[in-house]
Motif scaffolding. Structure first.
Motif, PDB file in Angstrom:
ATOM      1  N   GLU A   1       0.823  -1.217   0.000  1.00 47.56           N
ATOM      2  CA  GLU A   1       0.000   0.000   0.000  1.00 47.56           C
ATOM      3  C   GLU A   1       0.854   1.262   0.000  1.00 47.56           C
ATOM      4  O   GLU A   1       0.408   2.321  -0.419  1.00 47.56           O
ATOM      5  N   TYR A   2       2.085   1.149   0.471  1.00 49.57           N
ATOM      6  CA  TYR A   2       2.980   2.302   0.565  1.00 49.57           C
ATOM      7  C   TYR A   2       3.910   2.430  -0.644  1.00 49.57           C
ATOM      8  O   TYR A   2       4.660   3.384  -0.739  1.00 49.57           O
ATOM      9  N   HIS A   3       3.862   1.490  -1.569  1.00 52.19           N
ATOM     10  CA  HIS A   3       4.808   1.497  -2.691  1.00 52.19           C
ATOM     11  C   HIS A   3       4.633   2.673  -3.645  1.00 52.19           C
ATOM     12  O   HIS A   3       5.612   3.161  -4.197  1.00 52.19           O
ATOM     13  N   ASP A   4       3.415   3.143  -3.849  1.00 49.15           N
ATOM     14  CA  ASP A   4       3.216   4.229  -4.817  1.00 49.15           C
ATOM     15  C   ASP A   4       3.249   5.618  -4.176  1.00 49.15           C
ATOM     16  O   ASP A   4       2.954   6.615  -4.820  1.00 49.15           O
ATOM     17  N   VAL A   5       3.654   5.700  -2.934  1.00 51.14           N
ATOM     18  CA  VAL A   5       3.729   6.986  -2.235  1.00 51.14           C
ATOM     19  C   VAL A   5       5.057   7.658  -2.584  1.00 51.14           C
ATOM     20  O   VAL A   5       6.104   7.011  -2.557  1.00 51.14           O
ATOM     21  N   PRO A   6       5.032   8.955  -2.890  1.00 53.15           N
ATOM     22  CA  PRO A   6       6.283   9.661  -3.204  1.00 53.15           C
ATOM     23  C   PRO A   6       7.052  10.053  -1.928  1.00 53.15           C
ATOM     24  O   PRO A   6       7.129  11.220  -1.555  1.00 53.15           O
ATOM     25  N   TRP A   7       7.608   9.053  -1.267  1.00 54.39           N
ATOM     26  CA  TRP A   7       8.359   9.303  -0.034  1.00 54.39           C
ATOM     27  C   TRP A   7       9.579  10.160  -0.335  1.00 54.39           C
ATOM     28  O   TRP A   7      10.172  10.047  -1.402  1.00 54.39           O
ATOM     29  N   LYS A   8       9.960  10.973   0.611  1.00 55.34           N
ATOM     30  CA  LYS A   8      11.145  11.819   0.441  1.00 55.34           C
ATOM     31  C   LYS A   8      12.421  10.989   0.465  1.00 55.34           C
ATOM     32  O   LYS A   8      13.382  11.287  -0.219  1.00 55.34           O
ATOM     33  N   LEU A   9      12.415   9.941   1.268  1.00 54.47           N
ATOM     34  CA  LEU A   9      13.577   9.073   1.424  1.00 54.47           C
ATOM     35  C   LEU A   9      13.341   7.763   0.676  1.00 54.47           C
ATOM     36  O   LEU A   9      12.324   7.095   0.897  1.00 54.47           O
ATOM     37  N   GLU A  10      14.256   7.414  -0.186  1.00 52.71           N
ATOM     38  CA  GLU A  10      14.159   6.126  -0.862  1.00 52.71           C
ATOM     39  C   GLU A  10      14.638   5.051   0.110  1.00 52.71           C
ATOM     40  O   GLU A  10      15.742   5.130   0.643  1.00 52.71           O
ATOM     41  N   ALA A  11      13.794   4.058   0.335  1.00 56.31           N
ATOM     42  CA  ALA A  11      14.138   2.991   1.275  1.00 56.31           C
ATOM     43  C   ALA A  11      13.417   1.712   0.867  1.00 56.31           C
ATOM     44  O   ALA A  11      12.274   1.749   0.407  1.00 56.31           O
TER      45      ALA A  11
ATOM     46  N   LYS B   1      15.814   3.354   8.319  1.00 57.60           N
ATOM     47  CA  LYS B   1      16.078   4.660   7.709  1.00 57.60           C
ATOM     48  C   LYS B   1      14.954   5.657   7.977  1.00 57.60           C
ATOM     49  O   LYS B   1      15.160   6.866   7.887  1.00 57.60           O
ATOM     50  N   ALA B   2      13.742   5.135   8.248  1.00 60.91           N
ATOM     51  CA  ALA B   2      12.592   6.021   8.430  1.00 60.91           C
ATOM     52  C   ALA B   2      11.498   5.316   9.217  1.00 60.91           C
ATOM     53  O   ALA B   2      11.446   4.081   9.283  1.00 60.91           O
ATOM     54  N   VAL B   3      10.642   6.143   9.799  1.00 61.38           N
ATOM     55  CA  VAL B   3       9.391   5.665  10.393  1.00 61.38           C
ATOM     56  C   VAL B   3       8.286   6.280   9.554  1.00 61.38           C
ATOM     57  O   VAL B   3       8.316   7.479   9.255  1.00 61.38           O
ATOM     58  N   ARG B   4       7.319   5.457   9.160  1.00 59.21           N
ATOM     59  CA  ARG B   4       6.212   5.912   8.324  1.00 59.21           C
ATOM     60  C   ARG B   4       4.894   5.507   8.958  1.00 59.21           C
ATOM     61  O   ARG B   4       4.830   4.539   9.725  1.00 59.21           O
ATOM     62  N   LEU B   5       3.854   6.232   8.607  1.00 65.10           N
ATOM     63  CA  LEU B   5       2.520   5.924   9.120  1.00 65.10           C
ATOM     64  C   LEU B   5       1.488   6.682   8.316  1.00 65.10           C
ATOM     65  O   LEU B   5       1.832   7.562   7.524  1.00 65.10           O
ATOM     66  N   ASP B   6       0.243   6.317   8.517  1.00 65.54           N
ATOM     67  CA  ASP B   6      -0.845   7.069   7.915  1.00 65.54           C
ATOM     68  C   ASP B   6      -1.858   7.412   8.992  1.00 65.54           C
ATOM     69  O   ASP B   6      -1.978   6.713   9.984  1.00 65.54           O
ATOM     70  N   ALA B   7      -2.545   8.518   8.791  1.00 64.42           N
ATOM     71  CA  ALA B   7      -3.584   8.952   9.721  1.00 64.42           C
ATOM     72  C   ALA B   7      -4.742   9.509   8.907  1.00 64.42           C
ATOM     73  O   ALA B   7      -4.523  10.144   7.871  1.00 64.42           O
TER      74      ALA B   7
END
Length: 173
Positions: free
Chosen positions: A76-86, A126-132
């Motif tokens: 579900e997070y694969h198509d998100v334009p994250w700032k950090l590539e990880a 490298k990062a912590v991610r979440l959705d709200a």
């Protein structure tokens, strides 16, 4: 803050904790919009426990806060334009952070998130991610106060709320 890794023997206490929090938290229907049995569910909580990703902290012998800290992200997070590539296994994803109503407004969610961030850093993430949910302003204020930045918004379907707008957050470690 000490976070205790939940075991299957904690399952009943955790489900009671979440049921209590969902039914007694003021304005739950406006912010998180959780409905126990739809989100969160017994199956979800047990899955986090069995995978070793469910944590809680106690106060006065009662569970005061619980959180799932999953050491990888899903598709579900694969198509998100994250700032950090990880890579998927280079991030920690936070789910179902919850503070019991009687312990809210005491900084417990902040201390819990800081501990999750620390644990993630210690494990080399490298990062912590979440959705709200976009409507969950208390949670969004918490994450933004901790330095999380908005990466995207998505309209996702959930069992408890139907099609809902979500904000996706990332904190680079």
């Amino acid at each position: 803050m000490t976070l205790i890794r939940a075991t299957e023997s904690d399952f009943e206490r955790l489900t009671r904790f979440y049921r209590h929090a969902v039914s007694e938290t003021k304005n739950m229907e406006f912010y998180a919009r959780w409905i126990y049995g739809l989100h969160p569910t017994d199956k979800m909580i047990l899955g986090y426990i069995k995978s070793g990703n469910m944590f809680f902290s106690e106060m006065d012998g009662n569970i005061a806060v619980a959180v799932a800290a999953v050491p990888c992200q899903k598709k579900e997070y694969h198509d998100v334009p994250w700032k950090l590539e990880a890579a998927d296994d280079e991030v920690c994803v936070v789910h179902i952070l919850c503070v019991a109503p009687e312990f809210q407004k005491n900084g417990l969610a902040t201390r819990t998130m800081r501990r999750v961030i620390e644990m993630s850093r210690e494990s080399g993430k490298k990062a912590v991610r979440l959705d709200a949910m976009k409507c969950n302003t208390p949670a969004r204020c918490l994450y933004e106060s901790l330095g999380f930045s908005t990466s995207a918004e998505r309209n996702w379907y959930t069992e408890n709320a139907g099609l809902t707008d979500f904000v996706l957050y990332e904190l680079e470690l």
